[in-house]
Design a protein around this motif. Structure first.
Motif, PDB file in Angstrom:
ATOM      1  N   THR A 129       1.264 -19.047   0.632  1.00  0.00           N
ATOM      2  CA  THR A 129       1.861 -18.360   1.780  1.00  0.00           C
ATOM      3  C   THR A 129       2.300 -16.950   1.408  1.00  0.00           C
ATOM      4  N   GLU A 130       2.948 -16.808   0.254  1.00  0.00           N
ATOM      5  CA  GLU A 130       3.355 -15.465  -0.174  1.00  0.00           C
ATOM      6  C   GLU A 130       2.136 -14.596  -0.459  1.00  0.00           C
ATOM      7  N   SER A 131       1.121 -15.161  -1.081  1.00  0.00           N
ATOM      8  CA  SER A 131      -0.093 -14.396  -1.362  1.00  0.00           C
ATOM      9  C   SER A 131      -0.724 -13.883  -0.076  1.00  0.00           C
ATOM     10  N   ASN A 132      -0.799 -14.747   0.944  1.00  0.00           N
ATOM     11  CA  ASN A 132      -1.367 -14.328   2.223  1.00  0.00           C
ATOM     12  C   ASN A 132      -0.557 -13.213   2.858  1.00  0.00           C
ATOM     13  N   ASN A 133       0.761 -13.347   2.836  1.00  0.00           N
ATOM     14  CA  ASN A 133       1.618 -12.313   3.427  1.00  0.00           C
ATOM     15  C   ASN A 133       1.485 -10.985   2.695  1.00  0.00           C
ATOM     16  N   LEU A 134       1.478 -11.040   1.365  1.00  0.00           N
ATOM     17  CA  LEU A 134       1.367  -9.812   0.589  1.00  0.00           C
ATOM     18  C   LEU A 134       0.023  -9.141   0.831  1.00  0.00           C
ATOM     19  N   ALA A 135      -1.036  -9.936   0.914  1.00  0.00           N
ATOM     20  CA  ALA A 135      -2.359  -9.372   1.148  1.00  0.00           C
ATOM     21  C   ALA A 135      -2.432  -8.668   2.504  1.00  0.00           C
TER      22      ALA A 135
END
Length: 384
Positions: A72-78
């Motif tokens: 979830t954090e990876s998706n948001n950061l991307a």
């Protein structure tokens, strides 16, 4: 009877090799990776070794691996990071209607900031086409985000074909590969992605750890501010234990993907054939062939999925009536709704996801119990 776990799409048990590697860190490494003394540098060395492991498994360079707290954090950061960076020109985002909430809600947040978001519809199998993506592009498009494989129905999207289109137009391409990694073979070069998200706990690794592949030269704006960890893009003390576990889990998942894929496909097909022939009144959700090998998403006529899930739980069998991120929400799946299924069909869905240690006798026991449960629940319907 021993309990059976068929909800590996939600999370997976930590495998022994990963646990052993993590225990070494718990027992021997106490330092903060950002500290300059010997204990800190020992922890930093462990982190960088795991970064190299992950990079090698993916066919990337260590500099392209950014550790996060999960998918979830990876998706948001991307998504937020790419859209908000001042040197990434454009105010238009393209995504699909069946993405994980962490993608769809990040895009919705960008809409509130003045970005325009195009959400592509899918067909009845949950697929989009490269042509849809191409037709949605404008001179103002800064980012396209398409998940590699759906977390609910398992449909695999044509990522390589989409990547080819976007490379030719120099548009950033992100894929949520949380469900795909370790399940299907892939190549970063062939896919042509600039950003790729992974969560450790979907590949027999620890919860609370993930990574974002960031292709060399791609610019992101940080979501948080603090120390300079992870090139200033993900500040905060690094989770040394989790990162080491992720490195081992990802390495093993990528090494074993072909064998695992073949085994899961045989096991899933065996289970599906038994359910079709012995129970009936059942529909397969998602693409019949272009799907994750361990995923079986089905709907039984006249029976709510949640009722089946709760009955199976009494037999010591864990499955899901949807994705874990939507558990507890009495609303039809947004994925099945996007695929054109009416609410009553969406409520009837079940997600069965196999794991590394799932055996045929486990699948047969599930089929036997499903037959009992469905027969019982249907007997409660007036007039049946």
């Amino acid at each position: 009877m021993n309990p059976l776990y068929f909800d590996h799409g939600a999370t997976t048990p930590i495998r022994s090799e990963v646990r052993s590697a993590m225990e070494i860190i718990w027992n021997e490494t106490i330092g903060n990776p950002g500290s300059l003394h010997d204990d800190g540098q020992k922890a930093a060395d462990r982190v960088e070794a795991a970064r190299s492991q992950a990079a090698q498994a993916l066919g990337a360079s260590p500099r392209e691996i950014l550790f996060t707290g999960g998918g979830t954090e990876s998706n948001n950061l991307a998504i937020l990071g790419a859209a908000r960076h001042p040197r990434n020109n454009g105010r238009h985002i393209v995504t699909t209607a069946v993405e994980h909430p962490s993608v769809l809600l990040a895009c919705r947040a960008l809409e509130k900031e003045g970005f325009r978001v195009t959400v592509l519809p899918v067909d009845r199998d949950g697929l989009i086409t490269p042509q849809q993506v191409e037709q949605a592009l404008t001179p103002d498009t800064v980012l396209v985000s398409v998940m590699a494989a759906n977390n609910e129905v398992g449909t695999i999207q044509p990522i390589a074909a989409i990547g080819k289109i976007l490379r030719e137009r120099n548009i950033l391409f992100h894929t949520d590969a949380v469900q795909a990694v370790g399940k299907i073979p892939f190549s970063l070069k062939e896919w042509g992605v600039d950003l790729l998200s992974i969560g450790a706990h979907k590949i027999d690794g620890p919860k609370g750890t993930g990574l974002l592949y960031v292709r060399k030269g791609v610019r992101l704006a940080p979501l948080m501010h603090g120390g300079g960890q992870e090139r200033g893009l993900r500040p905060g003390t690094l989770n040394t234990v989790g990162i080491v576990g992720l490195g081992v889990a990802l390495t093993l998942a990528c090494q074993e993907v072909n064998t695992a894929n073949e085994r899961w496909t045989r096991l899933r097909n065996h289970l599906w054939n038994r359910i079709q022939s012995e129970i009936g009144g059942v529909t397969l959700n998602g693409h019949p062939e272009q799907r994750l090998p361990h995923n079986l998403n089905i709907s039984f006529d006249r029976v709510e999925g949640q009722a089946v899930m709760l009955e199976l739980n009494r037999y010591g069998i864990a499955i899901s009536s949807g994705s874990a991120c939507s558990a507890g929400k009495h609303a039809p799946s947004h994925v099945l709704s996007a695929m054109g299924r009416p609410p009553e069909e969406a409520y009837q869905s079940l997600r069965i996801t196999l794991g590394r240690e799932t055996r045929q006798e486990d699948a047969d026991r599930l089929a036997d119990c499903l037959k009992e449960v469905i027969t019982y629940l249907r007997s409660l319907i007036p007039g049946e």
